[in-house]
Write a protein that holds these residues in place. Structure first.
Motif, PDB file in Angstrom:
ATOM      1  N   SER A  48       0.833  -1.198   0.000  1.00  0.00           N
ATOM      2  CA  SER A  48       0.000   0.000   0.000  1.00  0.00           C
ATOM      3  C   SER A  48       0.872   1.254   0.000  1.00  0.00           C
ATOM      4  O   SER A  48       0.612   2.214  -0.739  1.00  0.00           O
ATOM      5  CB  SER A  48      -0.921   0.001   1.226  1.00  0.00           C
ATOM      6  OG  SER A  48      -1.674   1.186   1.285  1.00  0.00           O
ATOM      7  N   ALA A  51       2.436   1.733  -3.416  1.00  0.00           N
ATOM      8  CA  ALA A  51       1.506   2.286  -4.410  1.00  0.00           C
ATOM      9  C   ALA A  51       1.494   3.808  -4.347  1.00  0.00           C
ATOM     10  O   ALA A  51       1.456   4.487  -5.390  1.00  0.00           O
ATOM     11  CB  ALA A  51       0.106   1.722  -4.178  1.00  0.00           C
ATOM     12  N   GLN A  61      -2.726   5.360 -11.990  1.00  0.00           N
ATOM     13  CA  GLN A  61      -3.592   4.510 -11.185  1.00  0.00           C
ATOM     14  C   GLN A  61      -4.059   3.296 -11.986  1.00  0.00           C
ATOM     15  O   GLN A  61      -4.183   2.182 -11.454  1.00  0.00           O
ATOM     16  CB  GLN A  61      -4.816   5.315 -10.699  1.00  0.00           C
ATOM     17  CG  GLN A  61      -5.709   4.553  -9.719  1.00  0.00           C
ATOM     18  CD  GLN A  61      -4.978   4.205  -8.424  1.00  0.00           C
ATOM     19  OE1 GLN A  61      -4.444   5.083  -7.747  1.00  0.00           O
ATOM     20  NE2 GLN A  61      -4.946   2.919  -8.081  1.00  0.00           N
ATOM     21  N   ALA A  62      -4.288   3.484 -13.281  1.00  0.00           N
ATOM     22  CA  ALA A  62      -4.715   2.361 -14.123  1.00  0.00           C
ATOM     23  C   ALA A  62      -3.650   1.270 -14.173  1.00  0.00           C
ATOM     24  O   ALA A  62      -3.968   0.071 -14.106  1.00  0.00           O
ATOM     25  CB  ALA A  62      -5.029   2.857 -15.534  1.00  0.00           C
ATOM     26  N   THR A  63      -2.391   1.666 -14.265  1.00  0.00           N
ATOM     27  CA  THR A  63      -1.308   0.677 -14.277  1.00  0.00           C
ATOM     28  C   THR A  63      -1.239  -0.047 -12.943  1.00  0.00           C
ATOM     29  O   THR A  63      -1.070  -1.276 -12.887  1.00  0.00           O
ATOM     30  CB  THR A  63       0.036   1.358 -14.581  1.00  0.00           C
ATOM     31  OG1 THR A  63      -0.023   1.942 -15.880  1.00  0.00           O
ATOM     32  CG2 THR A  63       1.185   0.366 -14.523  1.00  0.00           C
ATOM     33  N   LEU A  64      -1.391   0.698 -11.847  1.00  0.00           N
ATOM     34  CA  LEU A  64      -1.370   0.070 -10.526  1.00  0.00           C
ATOM     35  C   LEU A  64      -2.540  -0.876 -10.342  1.00  0.00           C
ATOM     36  O   LEU A  64      -2.388  -1.967  -9.771  1.00  0.00           O
ATOM     37  CB  LEU A  64      -1.380   1.140  -9.437  1.00  0.00           C
ATOM     38  CG  LEU A  64      -0.048   1.871  -9.205  1.00  0.00           C
ATOM     39  CD1 LEU A  64      -0.243   3.017  -8.229  1.00  0.00           C
ATOM     40  CD2 LEU A  64       1.022   0.908  -8.692  1.00  0.00           C
ATOM     41  N   ASP A  65      -3.710  -0.497 -10.817  1.00  0.00           N
ATOM     42  CA  ASP A  65      -4.881  -1.360 -10.671  1.00  0.00           C
ATOM     43  C   ASP A  65      -4.652  -2.701 -11.355  1.00  0.00           C
ATOM     44  O   ASP A  65      -5.101  -3.741 -10.871  1.00  0.00           O
ATOM     45  CB  ASP A  65      -6.117  -0.674 -11.256  1.00  0.00           C
ATOM     46  CG  ASP A  65      -6.591   0.514 -10.422  1.00  0.00           C
ATOM     47  OD1 ASP A  65      -6.173   0.618  -9.254  1.00  0.00           O
ATOM     48  OD2 ASP A  65      -7.358   1.334 -10.945  1.00  0.00           O
ATOM     49  N   ARG A  66      -3.946  -2.682 -12.473  1.00  0.00           N
ATOM     50  CA  ARG A  66      -3.658  -3.923 -13.192  1.00  0.00           C
ATOM     51  C   ARG A  66      -2.515  -4.715 -12.544  1.00  0.00           C
ATOM     52  O   ARG A  66      -2.469  -5.945 -12.638  1.00  0.00           O
ATOM     53  CB  ARG A  66      -3.273  -3.622 -14.640  1.00  0.00           C
ATOM     54  CG  ARG A  66      -4.357  -2.972 -15.466  1.00  0.00           C
ATOM     55  CD  ARG A  66      -3.803  -2.463 -16.782  1.00  0.00           C
ATOM     56  NE  ARG A  66      -3.214  -3.551 -17.569  1.00  0.00           N
ATOM     57  CZ  ARG A  66      -2.218  -3.397 -18.422  1.00  0.00           C
ATOM     58  NH1 ARG A  66      -1.670  -2.201 -18.603  1.00  0.00           N
ATOM     59  NH2 ARG A  66      -1.755  -4.433 -19.109  1.00  0.00           N
ATOM     60  N   SER A  67      -1.600  -4.019 -11.892  1.00  0.00           N
ATOM     61  CA  SER A  67      -0.359  -4.642 -11.457  1.00  0.00           C
ATOM     62  C   SER A  67      -0.338  -5.080 -10.000  1.00  0.00           C
ATOM     63  O   SER A  67       0.298  -6.093  -9.665  1.00  0.00           O
ATOM     64  CB  SER A  67       0.813  -3.673 -11.700  1.00  0.00           C
ATOM     65  OG  SER A  67       0.886  -3.305 -13.056  1.00  0.00           O
ATOM     66  N   LEU A  68      -1.007  -4.335  -9.131  1.00  0.00           N
ATOM     67  CA  LEU A  68      -0.929  -4.651  -7.704  1.00  0.00           C
ATOM     68  C   LEU A  68      -1.390  -6.064  -7.376  1.00  0.00           C
ATOM     69  O   LEU A  68      -0.780  -6.725  -6.513  1.00  0.00           O
ATOM     70  CB  LEU A  68      -1.712  -3.619  -6.889  1.00  0.00           C
ATOM     71  CG  LEU A  68      -1.055  -2.238  -6.753  1.00  0.00           C
ATOM     72  CD1 LEU A  68      -1.995  -1.251  -6.074  1.00  0.00           C
ATOM     73  CD2 LEU A  68       0.258  -2.335  -5.971  1.00  0.00           C
TER      74      LEU A  68
END
Length: 409
Positions: A48, A51, A61-68
């Motif tokens: 967290s 991020a 944020q879109a990349t993080l949503d896919r990657s986290l």
């Protein structure tokens, strides 16, 4: 390239922390797994916080949503990171395993199979096919062993629980930049347990700097079964680091009786070496230019005159043993025979404690080894040579049990 050697320590290698180090140990395919709840909770808290830092570094944020969701804790990776080799591999053992008959045969097949693309790559970057295929063979067995671990999970694990957290967090951010650029999806970014990926085992930072779209499909795809982008990317790396077209990496040589071993490690004109009686092994010709004398097995082992391209290969991997293996494999792929010189195979590998004891003793005698870490790197080799000179010994910088007995009181 641009990576870290996690556990393997070669008897003739440079330090394990550098911009171009390669993992020369076997690459287990550690798979994602979840630890017990308290440790997982700690990882969740770290993820967290990461991020937040990633957003500040320009990750969307879109990349993080896919990657986290891919960033899971890998306990096997933590264990491998903390494991230390008790014994340092002897260079001839490493050479035997990396330049095996099977690898030579498979490499020659790869040269024939990919001749067209390799010719185009050489035309653009000046790097011979044999060099690229040798690196390919040692890095991933010609693509057969590209790793089976999700890279984002590996890097997140090492950023959180590894011994070099800051380094791996930077690599994780670069991996997210690769995802964000559209080169690959988070799930498809697969590699070794130590974070390198693809046919040529790039780290993310090296990918961002040197990877190329040689096929022209709009993506720098070093993971695909087609190795074109990966081979061209490695050639681009070497070219940009100073590869000289048409220059050999090294030549094995024969030293005359009574040769002054104080010249070991020095660079001078090839004409000066030949005037001193140095001759190419097996009747080969020595190319003109500057060359440095290297004795990786000491005065009793094979001798090499290394050219500037040897040092460029060390930009790819700082281990001399790795560079010698790549160079010799490339020669064998071209059809050359084995080494003329013989390794001192009777010498045993020193334990890590013995290597540290050697370094402590050299430091106590005023010869700086650059630390006491059990790794026989350039500073330790230079310290050994300096001590050998004070004792009237052949200053070849070679470390073995006899040297240890002479050093310790």
């Amino acid at each position: 390239m641009s990576r870290w050697i996690p556990a393997a320590t070669l008897a003739f290698a440079l330090p394990a922390c550098g911009l171009a180090n390669v993992d020369t140990s076997p690459r287990p395919a550690a798979r994602p797994a979840v630890l017990a709840q308290p440790q997982t909770g700690n990882f969740d808290a770290w993820r967290s916080g990461f991020a937040t830092r990633a957003l500040a570094a320009g990750i969307t944020q879109a990349t993080l949503d896919r990657s986290l969701p891919v960033m899971q804790l890998l306990p096997e990776t933590v264990a491998l990171d903390r494991r230390q080799s008790e014994f340092g591999a002897r260079i001839w053992d490493y050479m035997d395993s990396t330049v095996s008959p099977a690898r030579i045969s498979q490499g020659q097949s790869a040269l024939r199979r990919h001749a067209n693309i390799l010719t185009r790559i050489e035309s653009r970057y000046g790097v011979p096919p044999e060099i690229l295929v040798a690196i390919w063979g040692i890095e991933s067995s010609y693509g057969a062993n590209r790793g089976g671990t999700q890279t984002l999970a590996t890097l997140a694990t090492l950023a959180k629980d590894g011994r070099r957290g800051e380094f791996f967090e930077a690599q994780l951010l670069d991996a997210l930049r690769i995802v964000q650029a559209g080169d690959i999806s988070p799930q498809a970014m697969i590699g070794s347990w130590a974070g390198a990926f693809g046919h040529m085992q790039f780290m993310p930072s090296s990918f961002l700097t040197y990877a190329v779209d040689f096929t022209g499909n709009g993506r720098r795809d070093v993971w695909a079964d087609d190795p074109s982008d990966a081979l061209a990317s490695a050639a681009n790396y070497l070219a940009r680091r100073g590869w000289t077209r048409g220059q050999p990496w090294a030549r094995e040589v024969v030293l005359p009786d009574g040769f002054d071993l104080r010249l070991t490690g020095q660079a001078q004109a090839v004409s000066a070496w030949t005037n001193a009686g140095v001759r190419a092994a097996a009747g080969a010709q020595l190319q003109s230019g500057q060359a440095r004398l290297v004795l990786p097995g000491g005065a009793r082992g094979p001798a090499f005159l290394t050219y500037g391209n040897y040092d460029v290969l060390k930009e790819y991997n700082l281990s001399d043993a790795y560079v010698l293996a790549v160079g010799h494999l490339s020669d064998r792929l071209r059809g050359d025979g084995g080494l003329r010189g013989s390794w001192p195979r009777g010498d045993r590998a020193l334990t890590q404690d013995e290597r540290r004891a050697l370094q402590r003793r050299l430091n106590a005698l005023g010869h700086d080894t650059g630390g006491v870490d059990g790794r026989i790197g350039p500073a330790t080799i230079a310290a050994v040579q300096a001590w050998q000179k004070t004792q009237g010994l052949a200053p070849d910088g070679y470390v073995n049990a006899d040297l240890l007995r002479q050093l310790l009181p």
